[in-house]
Design a protein around this motif. Structure first.
Motif, PDB file in Angstrom:
ATOM      1  N   MET A   1     -17.556 -25.696  -1.284  1.00  0.00           N
ATOM      2  CA  MET A   1     -16.323 -26.449  -1.499  1.00  0.00           C
ATOM      3  C   MET A   1     -15.183 -25.518  -1.911  1.00  0.00           C
ATOM      4  SD  MET A   1     -15.704 -29.573  -0.962  1.00  0.00           S
ATOM      5  CE  MET A   1     -15.848 -31.253  -1.553  1.00  0.00           C
ATOM      6  N   THR A   2     -15.502 -24.603  -2.839  1.00  0.00           N
ATOM      7  CA  THR A   2     -14.469 -23.675  -3.304  1.00  0.00           C
ATOM      8  C   THR A   2     -13.975 -22.800  -2.166  1.00  0.00           C
ATOM      9  OG1 THR A   2     -15.735 -23.608  -5.340  1.00  0.00           O
ATOM     10  CG2 THR A   2     -13.916 -22.064  -5.153  1.00  0.00           C
ATOM     11  N   VAL A   3     -14.915 -22.357  -1.289  1.00  0.00           N
ATOM     12  CA  VAL A   3     -14.524 -21.517  -0.158  1.00  0.00           C
ATOM     13  C   VAL A   3     -13.554 -22.263   0.742  1.00  0.00           C
ATOM     14  CG1 VAL A   3     -15.376 -20.276   1.856  1.00  0.00           C
ATOM     15  CG2 VAL A   3     -16.723 -20.312  -0.238  1.00  0.00           C
ATOM     16  N   LEU A   4     -13.891 -23.520   1.037  1.00  0.00           N
ATOM     17  CA  LEU A   4     -13.029 -24.341   1.884  1.00  0.00           C
ATOM     18  C   LEU A   4     -11.644 -24.509   1.254  1.00  0.00           C
ATOM     19  CD1 LEU A   4     -13.664 -25.697   4.577  1.00  0.00           C
ATOM     20  CD2 LEU A   4     -13.937 -27.839   3.347  1.00  0.00           C
ATOM     21  N   ALA A   5     -11.651 -24.733  -0.074  1.00  0.00           N
ATOM     22  CA  ALA A   5     -10.393 -24.893  -0.795  1.00  0.00           C
ATOM     23  C   ALA A   5      -9.540 -23.635  -0.665  1.00  0.00           C
ATOM     24  CB  ALA A   5     -10.664 -25.205  -2.264  1.00  0.00           C
ATOM     25  N   VAL A   6     -10.172 -22.458  -0.855  1.00  0.00           N
ATOM     26  CA  VAL A   6      -9.425 -21.199  -0.772  1.00  0.00           C
ATOM     27  C   VAL A   6      -8.877 -20.992   0.633  1.00  0.00           C
ATOM     28  CG1 VAL A   6      -9.670 -18.699  -0.872  1.00  0.00           C
ATOM     29  CG2 VAL A   6     -10.627 -20.098  -2.679  1.00  0.00           C
ATOM     30  N   VAL A   7      -9.697 -21.336   1.658  1.00  0.00           N
ATOM     31  CA  VAL A   7      -9.240 -21.201   3.039  1.00  0.00           C
ATOM     32  C   VAL A   7      -7.984 -22.048   3.272  1.00  0.00           C
ATOM     33  CG1 VAL A   7      -9.794 -21.777   5.430  1.00  0.00           C
ATOM     34  CG2 VAL A   7     -11.462 -20.593   4.024  1.00  0.00           C
ATOM     35  N   PHE A   8      -8.015 -23.297   2.766  1.00  0.00           N
ATOM     36  CA  PHE A   8      -6.858 -24.179   2.955  1.00  0.00           C
ATOM     37  C   PHE A   8      -5.632 -23.642   2.236  1.00  0.00           C
ATOM     38  CE2 PHE A   8      -9.370 -27.634   4.757  1.00  0.00           C
ATOM     39  CZ  PHE A   8      -8.447 -28.155   5.630  1.00  0.00           C
ATOM     40  N   ILE A   9      -5.824 -23.144   1.008  1.00  0.00           N
ATOM     41  CA  ILE A   9      -4.679 -22.647   0.242  1.00  0.00           C
ATOM     42  C   ILE A   9      -4.065 -21.422   0.937  1.00  0.00           C
ATOM     43  CG2 ILE A   9      -3.983 -21.609  -1.942  1.00  0.00           C
ATOM     44  CD1 ILE A   9      -6.015 -23.409  -3.313  1.00  0.00           C
ATOM     45  N   LEU A  10      -4.932 -20.513   1.433  1.00  0.00           N
ATOM     46  CA  LEU A  10      -4.409 -19.330   2.118  1.00  0.00           C
ATOM     47  C   LEU A  10      -3.667 -19.727   3.394  1.00  0.00           C
ATOM     48  CD1 LEU A  10      -7.240 -16.688   1.648  1.00  0.00           C
ATOM     49  CD2 LEU A  10      -5.007 -16.815   0.555  1.00  0.00           C
ATOM     50  N   LEU A  11      -4.234 -20.690   4.129  1.00  0.00           N
ATOM     51  CA  LEU A  11      -3.583 -21.176   5.341  1.00  0.00           C
ATOM     52  C   LEU A  11      -2.200 -21.746   4.999  1.00  0.00           C
ATOM     53  CD1 LEU A  11      -4.724 -21.298   8.233  1.00  0.00           C
ATOM     54  CD2 LEU A  11      -5.132 -23.718   7.861  1.00  0.00           C
ATOM     55  N   GLY A  12      -2.148 -22.513   3.905  1.00  0.00           N
ATOM     56  CA  GLY A  12      -0.876 -23.073   3.459  1.00  0.00           C
ATOM     57  C   GLY A  12       0.123 -21.987   3.119  1.00  0.00           C
ATOM     58  N   LEU A  13      -0.352 -20.947   2.433  1.00  0.00           N
ATOM     59  CA  LEU A  13       0.548 -19.842   2.071  1.00  0.00           C
ATOM     60  C   LEU A  13       1.074 -19.154   3.325  1.00  0.00           C
ATOM     61  CD1 LEU A  13      -1.198 -18.297  -1.032  1.00  0.00           C
ATOM     62  CD2 LEU A  13       0.832 -19.713  -0.916  1.00  0.00           C
ATOM     63  N   PHE A  14       0.202 -19.017   4.344  1.00  0.00           N
ATOM     64  CA  PHE A  14       0.647 -18.419   5.604  1.00  0.00           C
ATOM     65  C   PHE A  14       1.813 -19.207   6.187  1.00  0.00           C
ATOM     66  CE2 PHE A  14       0.299 -18.750  10.261  1.00  0.00           C
ATOM     67  CZ  PHE A  14       0.682 -17.473  10.599  1.00  0.00           C
ATOM     68  N   PHE A  15       1.652 -20.552   6.221  1.00  0.00           N
ATOM     69  CA  PHE A  15       2.726 -21.370   6.795  1.00  0.00           C
ATOM     70  C   PHE A  15       3.988 -21.308   5.948  1.00  0.00           C
ATOM     71  CE2 PHE A  15      -0.744 -23.467   9.158  1.00  0.00           C
ATOM     72  CZ  PHE A  15      -0.223 -23.269  10.411  1.00  0.00           C
ATOM     73  N   LEU A  16       3.821 -21.183   4.621  1.00  0.00           N
ATOM     74  CA  LEU A  16       5.012 -21.060   3.765  1.00  0.00           C
ATOM     75  C   LEU A  16       5.765 -19.770   4.076  1.00  0.00           C
ATOM     76  CD1 LEU A  16       3.713 -22.356   0.324  1.00  0.00           C
ATOM     77  CD2 LEU A  16       5.199 -23.496   1.948  1.00  0.00           C
ATOM     78  N   VAL A  17       5.006 -18.675   4.300  1.00  0.00           N
ATOM     79  CA  VAL A  17       5.650 -17.402   4.635  1.00  0.00           C
ATOM     80  C   VAL A  17       6.370 -17.514   5.976  1.00  0.00           C
ATOM     81  CG1 VAL A  17       5.211 -15.006   5.243  1.00  0.00           C
ATOM     82  CG2 VAL A  17       4.093 -15.989   3.271  1.00  0.00           C
ATOM     83  N   VAL A  18       5.705 -18.151   6.966  1.00  0.00           N
ATOM     84  CA  VAL A  18       6.338 -18.337   8.268  1.00  0.00           C
ATOM     85  C   VAL A  18       7.633 -19.131   8.123  1.00  0.00           C
ATOM     86  CG1 VAL A  18       6.111 -19.498  10.495  1.00  0.00           C
ATOM     87  CG2 VAL A  18       4.227 -18.167   9.599  1.00  0.00           C
ATOM     88  N   ALA A  19       7.593 -20.178   7.293  1.00  0.00           N
ATOM     89  CA  ALA A  19       8.799 -20.992   7.080  1.00  0.00           C
ATOM     90  C   ALA A  19       9.918 -20.155   6.465  1.00  0.00           C
ATOM     91  CB  ALA A  19       8.474 -22.179   6.178  1.00  0.00           C
ATOM     92  N   ALA A  20       9.552 -19.274   5.527  1.00  0.00           N
ATOM     93  CA  ALA A  20      10.562 -18.411   4.907  1.00  0.00           C
ATOM     94  C   ALA A  20      11.168 -17.473   5.943  1.00  0.00           C
ATOM     95  CB  ALA A  20       9.929 -17.624   3.765  1.00  0.00           C
ATOM     96  N   ILE A  21      10.309 -16.878   6.787  1.00  0.00           N
ATOM     97  CA  ILE A  21      10.808 -15.993   7.848  1.00  0.00           C
ATOM     98  C   ILE A  21      11.736 -16.758   8.782  1.00  0.00           C
ATOM     99  CG2 ILE A  21      10.126 -14.619   9.845  1.00  0.00           C
ATOM    100  CD1 ILE A  21       7.518 -13.998   8.380  1.00  0.00           C
ATOM    101  N   GLY A  22      11.300 -17.975   9.131  1.00  0.00           N
ATOM    102  CA  GLY A  22      12.112 -18.798  10.016  1.00  0.00           C
ATOM    103  C   GLY A  22      13.474 -19.107   9.422  1.00  0.00           C
ATOM    104  N   THR A  23      13.487 -19.411   8.126  1.00  0.00           N
ATOM    105  CA  THR A  23      14.757 -19.716   7.464  1.00  0.00           C
ATOM    106  C   THR A  23      15.707 -18.530   7.548  1.00  0.00           C
ATOM    107  OG1 THR A  23      13.452 -21.026   5.945  1.00  0.00           O
ATOM    108  CG2 THR A  23      15.739 -20.688   5.374  1.00  0.00           C
ATOM    109  N   LEU A  24      15.157 -17.320   7.474  1.00  0.00           N
ATOM    110  CA  LEU A  24      16.023 -16.136   7.554  1.00  0.00           C
ATOM    111  C   LEU A  24      16.435 -15.823   8.988  1.00  0.00           C
ATOM    112  CD1 LEU A  24      14.252 -13.878   4.945  1.00  0.00           C
ATOM    113  CD2 LEU A  24      16.437 -15.052   4.734  1.00  0.00           C
ATOM    114  N   ARG A  25      15.551 -16.086   9.963  1.00  0.00           N
ATOM    115  CA  ARG A  25      15.821 -15.631  11.321  1.00  0.00           C
ATOM    116  C   ARG A  25      16.698 -16.578  12.129  1.00  0.00           C
ATOM    117  NH1 ARG A  25      11.225 -13.746  15.129  1.00  0.00           N
ATOM    118  NH2 ARG A  25      12.968 -12.757  16.182  1.00  0.00           N
ATOM    119  N   LEU A  26      16.522 -17.881  11.906  1.00  0.00           N
ATOM    120  CA  LEU A  26      17.215 -18.844  12.763  1.00  0.00           C
ATOM    121  C   LEU A  26      18.719 -18.846  12.479  1.00  0.00           C
ATOM    122  CD1 LEU A  26      14.530 -21.626  12.677  1.00  0.00           C
ATOM    123  CD2 LEU A  26      15.144 -20.193  14.601  1.00  0.00           C
ATOM    124  N   PRO A  27      19.526 -19.202  13.492  1.00  0.00           N
ATOM    125  CA  PRO A  27      20.969 -18.962  13.406  1.00  0.00           C
ATOM    126  C   PRO A  27      21.785 -19.892  12.490  1.00  0.00           C
ATOM    127  CG  PRO A  27      20.385 -19.969  15.492  1.00  0.00           C
ATOM    128  CD  PRO A  27      19.105 -19.626  14.828  1.00  0.00           C
TER     129      PRO A  27
END
Lengths: 99, 164
Positions: A1-27
């Motif tokens: 269960m903990t492993v699954l939880a960590v996988v989800f949290i890391l996946l979420g962090l990845f999408f948060l980073v992508v969103a931050a990059i997008g906020t900077l890149r888009l016009p």
């Protein structure tokens, strides 16, 4: 269960980073708000879902799920309000118009 | 379809009491009784606004709509992630005027909210049955322009849609 939880949290962090990059890149405001809406749709969802799994079945899990439901109801409202304000204030999007 | 006053009162009380139970996290007699009394009081004060859209809302079918929407949200999120991370930034932003055939107010709210919740499309302005939607590229707006999303919501509210 903990492993699954960590996988989800890391996946979420990845999408948060992508969103931050997008906020900077888009016009402009309109395009950027798409990147921001990625934050709450997948980023916050994965992080909160991971936290709910980590908590295990119980009252705290329910609280997190309530937060998640409210997030999904309220975030579109905020995104829409921001963009409508921008549109009415005369910010012109870099976009072609058609019907 | 408008439900009667006692039914609304019961529904409101139970909903408020449920929120209390989840959020308070204390289950001794004192806190539960206080919570129930307050839920009754607040529900009694707030029931009786006759035509609230809330009570004519098809809750069951709306809940069935959520998994489909969630799938679309995940798909378009992945699409948007691909767009943002590709070096050439291949976006083609566009403003779309969309005329909806939905009659129910709640249905329009649901359509606007669904559009905004899906990454890649955002409702900018609503005027009666007209939506002004900003889309980031052709593919992101496809669900809306093909009328697929409106058809799903029309099913929830059991309205007919014309083919577009």
């Amino acid at each position: 269960m903990t492993v699954l939880a960590v996988v989800f949290i890391l996946l979420g962090l990845f999408f948060l980073v992508v969103a931050a990059i997008g906020t900077l890149r888009l016009p402009d405001v309109f395009a950027r708000s798409h990147a921001v809406s990625l934050t709450d749709s997948l980023g916050a969802f994965c992080v909160l879902f991971g936290l709910a799994l980590y908590q295990g079945f119980g009252i705290n899990m329910f609280k997190i799920l309530v937060v998640l439901a409210l997030l999904f109801l309220l975030n579109p409202v905020i995104a829409h309000a921001t963009l409508r304000a921008a549109y009415r204030a005369g910010v012109k999007p870099q976009a072609e118009e058609n019907s | 379809m408008t439900s009667s006053f006692p039914k609304q009162l019961l529904f409101n009380t139970l909903a408020l009491f449920g929120v209390w139970l989840v959020l308070s996290g204390r289950y001794d007699l004192f806190h539960v009784v206080i919570g129930f009394m307050v839920a009754c009081g607040v529900a009694w004060l707030n029931t009786g606004f006759a035509h609230s859209a809330f009570h004519q809302f098809p809750w069951v079918r709306a809940v069935l709509y959520v998994p489909w929407l969630f799938l679309r949200v995940v798909q378009s999120s992945l699409h948007l992630t691909k767009l943002i991370l590709s070096p050439s930034l291949p976006i083609r932003p566009k403003l779309i005027f969309y005329r909806s055939h939905l009659r129910h107010q709640g249905a329009m709210v649901m359509l606007g909210n669904s559009v905004t919740l899906t990454p890649g499309t955002i409702t900018v302005e609503v005027n009666g049955s007209h939506l002004l939607v900003h889309t980031i590229d052709e593919e992101a707006g496809e669900d809306l322009t093909s009328g697929r999303m409106e058809k799903k919501i029309a099913q929830v509210f059991q309205e007919e849609t014309k083919d577009r």
